[in-house]
Structure formats: structure tokens, C-alpha cells
Design a protein around this motif. Structure first.
Motif, short mmCIF file in Angstrom:
data_model
loop_
_atom_site.label_atom_id
_atom_site.label_comp_id
_atom_site.label_asym_id
_atom_site.label_seq_id
_atom_site.Cartn_x
_atom_site.Cartn_y
_atom_site.Cartn_z
N ASP A 44 13.49 -4.80 -1.02
CA ASP A 44 13.25 -6.19 -0.65
C ASP A 44 12.16 -6.81 -1.51
O ASP A 44 12.28 -7.94 -1.97
N ARG A 45 11.09 -6.04 -1.76
CA ARG A 45 9.98 -6.57 -2.54
C ARG A 45 10.24 -6.57 -4.03
O ARG A 45 9.84 -7.49 -4.75
N LEU A 46 10.87 -5.51 -4.51
CA LEU A 46 10.99 -5.31 -5.95
C LEU A 46 12.33 -5.76 -6.51
O LEU A 46 12.46 -5.94 -7.72
N GLY A 47 13.33 -5.88 -5.63
CA GLY A 47 14.66 -6.21 -6.09
C GLY A 47 15.23 -5.15 -7.01
O GLY A 47 16.08 -5.42 -7.85
N ASP A 48 14.76 -3.94 -6.82
CA ASP A 48 15.13 -2.84 -7.72
C ASP A 48 15.28 -1.57 -6.90
O ASP A 48 14.30 -1.09 -6.32
N VAL A 205 3.80 -0.69 2.42
CA VAL A 205 4.65 -1.03 1.28
C VAL A 205 4.04 -2.18 0.48
O VAL A 205 4.09 -2.19 -0.75
N THR A 206 3.42 -3.12 1.16
CA THR A 206 2.75 -4.21 0.47
C THR A 206 1.61 -3.68 -0.40
O THR A 206 1.45 -4.09 -1.55
N ALA A 207 0.83 -2.76 0.14
CA ALA A 207 -0.28 -2.18 -0.62
C ALA A 207 0.22 -1.33 -1.78
O ALA A 207 -0.37 -1.35 -2.88
N LEU A 208 1.29 -0.59 -1.58
CA LEU A 208 1.85 0.24 -2.64
C LEU A 208 2.34 -0.59 -3.82
O LEU A 208 2.14 -0.23 -4.98
N THR A 209 2.99 -1.70 -3.52
CA THR A 209 3.66 -2.48 -4.56
C THR A 209 2.84 -3.67 -5.04
O THR A 209 3.08 -4.17 -6.14
N GLY A 210 1.93 -4.16 -4.18
CA GLY A 210 1.22 -5.39 -4.50
C GLY A 210 2.07 -6.61 -4.28
O GLY A 210 1.71 -7.71 -4.72
N VAL A 211 3.20 -6.44 -3.59
CA VAL A 211 4.13 -7.55 -3.35
C VAL A 211 4.35 -7.68 -1.85
O VAL A 211 4.67 -6.70 -1.17
N SER A 212 4.18 -8.89 -1.33
CA SER A 212 4.38 -9.13 0.10
C SER A 212 5.88 -9.21 0.41
O SER A 212 6.70 -9.46 -0.48
N ALA A 213 6.21 -9.01 1.69
CA ALA A 213 7.60 -9.10 2.11
C ALA A 213 8.12 -10.50 1.89
O ALA A 213 7.39 -11.50 2.00
N ARG A 214 9.42 -10.57 1.57
CA ARG A 214 10.05 -11.87 1.42
C ARG A 214 10.20 -12.55 2.77
O ARG A 214 10.42 -11.89 3.76
#
Length: 215
Positions: A44-48, A205-214
Motif C-alpha cells: 500500500d505504501r510502496l506500490g511495490d 510499517v510507517t517507521a520502516l518505510t518512511g511513508v504514511s498509509a494512503r
């Protein structure tokens, strides 16, 4: 070294991967839900689907080797739009702990069992809700930017920071770090556990990726 067939997000050379291992008792309820919700959140966060090098797996301390996840666990995952297909339960082995960069367990007993296996697991093994509590206290600005240094470097720094905080940020109650076992319970209880796991995973997951949920 690659993930076992049908496990993980993908197989990568270990120098470019960060392996997350979710552990419960039978590996048919809590840890499969947590594994698949983690993968879903990463996508969801990375699209990958490769998760930026993050590999997500699960196992059970008394794992039902070769068993499918519980039907109610599949329904919970379907509620979140997460993929439950192709899951196969497995028993926790030394090799799983050795290869894991982060072990997240359902309960403190599971955490103790993982640590008792050795392999210097203590600094990288937490209950899921314990890790969530510690992650919330970490300033994301102190972590490597995944865009510049990569997701793996950020994830490893996050685990080190959480381990450093563990003795200072204690649980508010004895049961605060536990995820109860829904095995044999009705779907309503499974759904409450699914919600609990999902809420605990969101800041991780936000902390791991640096990307917030959509939205």
C-alpha cells in the motif's frame, strides 16, 4: 540466500534485504494475519510487491507444519483486502531466527522462546505491541532516509533505536504487549484481533518505510 518457496515478499541477496519474522504458537492464526497484513501495508505504501528489500515471513513455536491458516483468519485478511492465498504453516526453526533481522512475536512467552534459541536474538526480538510502543517514541528524523540510503538501512537503524529504548520505556500493564490467541473463537473475536494487529502494525510499517498509509 532466498526466502523458502512461497514465503516472504521475494528472495534477495541478504546484503540487500531485511527479513521480518512474525511468531505465534501454531502459525495458523495470529502470525499469518500479521505476516499478510504487513505485506499488504508495505504494498500500500510502496506500490511495490518487493517491499524495498523487506521480506516478511512467519512461523510458530508449535507450528502446524504444512497446515493452511484458519478459515476465520482468511476472512479477517479478506476484510482488509489482503492476500491470504498460498499460505503454508511452519514450525519455528533455528534457521528462521538466524536469518531474521527483526522478530515480532504475539506474546512475551513467544519472545522468551525465540530468545532462548540463542543466535544473539535478544536485541532484535520484541512482541509486536512492544515494538509499536518503542517505535512511537523514536523521532523519524533520526533514521536514515530510505530514498537516499535505502529501506534496509532505515529498517536496521529502527531496530537498533528500539532496542536502545527498551529498558527505558516500559509497558503500562502486564498484558499491554500481548495479542491474545483467537484459535477456536468465533469470527467476531478474530476480527477484533485483526483490528488490534492492524493498529499495531500501522506505525511500525510507517517507521520502516518512511511513508504514511494512503487515505
Amino acid at each position: 540466500m532466498t526466502a523458502p518457496e512461497g514465503r516472504g515478499i521475494a528472495g534477495f541477496d541478504d546484503s540487500n534485504t531485511f527479513r521480518i519474522l512474525h511468531v505465534s504458537t501454531g502459525n495458523v492464526c495470529r502470525s499469518p494475519i500479521t505476516e499478510r497484513l504487513t505485506r499488504h501495508a508495505l504494498c500500500d505504501r510502496l506500490g511495490d510487491p518487493l517491499g524495498g528489500g523487506l521480506i516478511v515471513e512467519s512461523a510458530g513455536t508449535w507450528g502446524h507444519e504444512g497446515a493452511p491458516m484458519e478459515a476465520n483468519a482468511e476472512l479477517v485478511l479478506a476484510d482488509f483486502g489482503a492476500d491470504y492465498s498460498g499460505f503454508v504453516g511452519r514450525e519455528l526453526l533455528d534457521e528462521h531466527v538466524i536469518r531474521a533481522d527483526l522478530v515480532l512475536t504475539a506474546t512475551r512467552d513467544h519472545r522468551a522462546q525465540v530468545i532462548s534459541m540463542g543466535h544473539s536474538a535478544g536485541l532484535r526480538t520484541f512482541t509486536l505491541k512492544e515494538f509499536t510502543r518503542l517505535v512511537r517514541a523514536i523521532d523519524p528524523a533520526t533514521l536514515p532516509d530510505a530514498r537516499d540510503e535505502g529501506m534496509v538501512a532505515r529498517a536496521r537503524a529502527l531496530v537498533r533505536a528500539a532496542a536502545a529504548l527498551r529498558g527505558w520505556l516500559l509497558a503500562p500493564s502486564v498484558d499491554a504487549d500481548e495479542v491474545n490467541d483467537p484459535y477456536g473463537a468465533p469470527i467476531t473475536f478474530f476480527r477484533s484481533i485483526g483490528d488490534e494487529i492492524n493498529q499495531a502494525l500501522e506505525p511500525v510499517v510507517t517507521a520502516l518505510t518512511g511513508v504514511s498509509a494512503r487515505d
